[in-house]
Design an enzyme around this catalytic site. Structure first.
Site, PDB file in Angstrom:
ATOM      1  N   SER A   1      79.946  72.130  -8.638  1.00 36.52           N
ATOM      2  CA  SER A   1      80.848  71.475  -9.594  1.00 36.52           C
ATOM      3  C   SER A   1      80.074  71.308 -10.889  1.00 36.52           C
ATOM      4  CB  SER A   1      81.246  70.092  -9.062  1.00 36.52           C
ATOM      5  OG  SER A   1      81.924  69.334 -10.044  1.00 36.52           O
TER       6      SER A   1
ATOM      7  N   LYS B   1      76.663  67.106  -5.340  1.00 36.11           N
ATOM      8  CA  LYS B   1      76.787  68.412  -6.002  1.00 36.11           C
ATOM      9  C   LYS B   1      75.498  68.772  -6.753  1.00 36.11           C
ATOM     10  CE  LYS B   1      81.041  69.444  -4.701  1.00 36.11           C
ATOM     11  NZ  LYS B   1      81.349  70.609  -3.853  1.00 36.11           N
TER      12      LYS B   1
ATOM     13  N   TYR C   1      79.685  61.897  -5.089  1.00 29.61           N
ATOM     14  CA  TYR C   1      80.136  63.276  -5.349  1.00 29.61           C
ATOM     15  C   TYR C   1      79.150  63.986  -6.270  1.00 29.61           C
ATOM     16  CZ  TYR C   1      83.206  67.152  -6.580  1.00 29.61           C
ATOM     17  OH  TYR C   1      83.732  68.419  -6.763  1.00 29.61           O
TER      18      TYR C   1
HETATM   19  P1  NDP Z   1      91.164  71.028  -1.477  1.00 29.95           P
HETATM   20  O1  NDP Z   1      91.200  69.602  -1.063  1.00 29.95           O
HETATM   21  O2  NDP Z   1      92.372  71.686  -2.027  1.00 29.95           O
HETATM   22  O3  NDP Z   1      90.644  71.900  -0.228  1.00 29.95           O
HETATM   23  C1  NDP Z   1      89.521  71.497   0.506  1.00 29.95           C
HETATM   24  C2  NDP Z   1      89.352  72.438   1.675  1.00 29.95           C
HETATM   25  O4  NDP Z   1      88.165  72.055   2.396  1.00 29.95           O
HETATM   26  C3  NDP Z   1      90.498  72.360   2.670  1.00 29.95           C
HETATM   27  O5  NDP Z   1      90.666  73.632   3.275  1.00 29.95           O
HETATM   28  C4  NDP Z   1      90.005  71.340   3.689  1.00 29.95           C
HETATM   29  O6  NDP Z   1      90.693  71.515   4.912  1.00 29.95           O
HETATM   30  C5  NDP Z   1      88.515  71.746   3.748  1.00 29.95           C
HETATM   31  N1  NDP Z   1      87.606  70.703   4.222  1.00 29.95           N
HETATM   32  C6  NDP Z   1      87.485  69.437   3.783  1.00 29.95           C
HETATM   33  N2  NDP Z   1      86.543  68.792   4.491  1.00 29.95           N
HETATM   34  C7  NDP Z   1      86.047  69.682   5.389  1.00 29.95           C
HETATM   35  C8  NDP Z   1      85.068  69.611   6.410  1.00 29.95           C
HETATM   36  N3  NDP Z   1      84.401  68.486   6.682  1.00 29.95           N
HETATM   37  N4  NDP Z   1      84.806  70.726   7.144  1.00 29.95           N
HETATM   38  C9  NDP Z   1      85.477  71.881   6.902  1.00 29.95           C
HETATM   39  N5  NDP Z   1      86.433  72.004   5.960  1.00 29.95           N
HETATM   40  C10 NDP Z   1      86.715  70.905   5.217  1.00 29.95           C
HETATM   41  O7  NDP Z   1      89.927  71.114  -2.488  1.00 29.95           O
HETATM   42  P2  NDP Z   1      89.562  72.085  -3.706  1.00 29.95           P
HETATM   43  O8  NDP Z   1      90.018  73.455  -3.449  1.00 29.95           O
HETATM   44  O9  NDP Z   1      89.907  71.403  -4.958  1.00 29.95           O
HETATM   45  O10 NDP Z   1      87.961  72.030  -3.613  1.00 29.95           O
HETATM   46  C11 NDP Z   1      87.176  73.045  -3.006  1.00 29.95           C
HETATM   47  C12 NDP Z   1      85.733  72.871  -3.449  1.00 29.95           C
HETATM   48  O11 NDP Z   1      85.657  72.969  -4.860  1.00 29.95           O
HETATM   49  C13 NDP Z   1      85.111  71.512  -3.057  1.00 29.95           C
HETATM   50  O12 NDP Z   1      83.769  71.705  -2.663  1.00 29.95           O
HETATM   51  C14 NDP Z   1      85.191  70.738  -4.360  1.00 29.95           C
HETATM   52  O13 NDP Z   1      84.201  69.735  -4.437  1.00 29.95           O
HETATM   53  C15 NDP Z   1      84.952  71.842  -5.377  1.00 29.95           C
HETATM   54  N6  NDP Z   1      85.431  71.515  -6.713  1.00 29.95           N
HETATM   55  C16 NDP Z   1      86.755  71.249  -6.952  1.00 29.95           C
HETATM   56  C17 NDP Z   1      87.168  70.917  -8.222  1.00 29.95           C
HETATM   57  C18 NDP Z   1      88.596  70.619  -8.570  1.00 29.95           C
HETATM   58  O14 NDP Z   1      88.858  70.143  -9.682  1.00 29.95           O
HETATM   59  N7  NDP Z   1      89.548  70.876  -7.694  1.00 29.95           N
HETATM   60  C19 NDP Z   1      86.218  70.824  -9.335  1.00 29.95           C
HETATM   61  C20 NDP Z   1      84.860  71.116  -8.970  1.00 29.95           C
HETATM   62  C21 NDP Z   1      84.496  71.442  -7.701  1.00 29.95           C
HETATM   63  P3  NDP Z   1      90.696  70.353   6.061  1.00 29.95           P
HETATM   64  O15 NDP Z   1      91.029  69.075   5.368  1.00 29.95           O
HETATM   65  O16 NDP Z   1      91.715  70.811   7.055  1.00 29.95           O
HETATM   66  O17 NDP Z   1      89.326  70.365   6.632  1.00 29.95           O
END
Ligand code: NDP
Length: 259
Positions: A142, A159, A155
């Protein structure tokens, strides 16, 4: 199985992970995706298979070493090895430092940072990565891994940890043909982004729309990035042309981050 390269994507059922899974499959990879909720993962896989893509998947919780071991073994059993690992699973979370409970702190760090360690360790140890002098590890960090994010200390700390981990393992594996890089999104429109806006609306006592406007005003491009724009950089880093890019942390953020 054919002679496709194989990718393993965590958090593949939603947002950025889903876009990365689709992008890699469209580029000809066979992709194994995982997430905690098996039903959501299965329905994402079914949608992608219906698009004609070579995608499969199953459950995995990156906070559990046993679960990670099982998921990596399932991918290896199906495809023989893993060439590309995208550590994308993550969660938001935080609060005012004086009110932040230890459970939240520990779970954010355990998911975002320790999870990246667990999956990387398992794939390097038992995923056969590096065959043919090719391997790619891409950690979705991030811009909050390079600069502070207010009310999100666990967070931001997790990161920053992912960026440091990326640089260290990138140096370690440099001679093996495996590159290790972090992709640092800024604000990206996903289900997580909506949850984040709702959290700040509560902190500041304003509407979610006000939060959206405030965030958009901070971004030089004036808008959130899309999951597909983040996936686009992942799609480049997996190419042979990107073989000399390693131990880097690269932003996809509409200019929000500057270094
Ligand atoms: P979403 O919440 O849309 O998706 C998160 C995904 O991760 C889901 O598939 C969820 O499925 C899975 N997940 C969450 N916890 C776990 C776990 N413990 N084990 C396995 N899978 C897990 O998030 P984003 O797409 O927005 O984010 C994806 C990545 O990008 C993250 O690392 C986030 O920090 C990073 N990011 C996002 C930003 C944004 O603005 N959206 C900005 C900067 C970074 P399930 O809950 O079923 O496990």
């Amino acid at each position: 199985m054919g002679d496709s390269r194989i990718a393993f994507v965590t958090g593949a059922s939603s947002g950025i992970g889903l876009a990365v899974t689709r992008m890699l499959a469209e580029q000809g990879f066979a992709v194994y995706g995982c997430a905690r909720n098996a039903g959501n993962m299965a329905s994402a896989v079914a949608d992608l298979v219906a698009e004609g893509l070579d995608v499969s998947g199953g459950p995995c919780d990156v906070t559990s070493a046993d679960s990670v071991r099982e998921a990596v073994a399932a991918a290896v059993a199906r495809y023989g090895r893993i060439d590309v690992l995208v550590n994308n699973a993550g969660r938001g979370g935080g609060g005012e430092i004086g009110k932040l409970d230890e459970t939240t702190w520990l779970d954010v760090v355990n998911t975002n940072l320790n999870g990246v360690f667990r999956v990387t360790h398992e794939v390097v140890a038992r995923g056969g990565m590096g065959a043919g002098d090719y391997g790619r590890i891409i950690n979705i960090a991030s811009t909050g891994g390079k600069q502070g994010v207010i009310y999100a200390s666990p967070y931001s700390a997790s990161k920053h940890g992912v960026v440091g981990f990326t640089k260290a393992v990138g140096l370690e594996l440099a001679k093996t043909g495996i590159t290790v890089n972090a992709v640092c999104p800024g604000y990206v429109e996903t289900p997580m982004a909506a949850k984040v806006r709702s959290g700040y609306a509560d902190f500041w006592g304003v509407s979610e729309h006000d939060v959206l406007e405030k965030f958009e005003a901070k971004i030089p491009l004036g808008r959130y990035s899309t999951p597909e724009e983040v996936a686009g950089l992942v799609g480049y880093l997996v190419t042979d042309a990107a073989a000399s890019i390693t131990a880097q942390a690269l932003n996809v953020c509409g200019g929000l981050g500057n270094y």
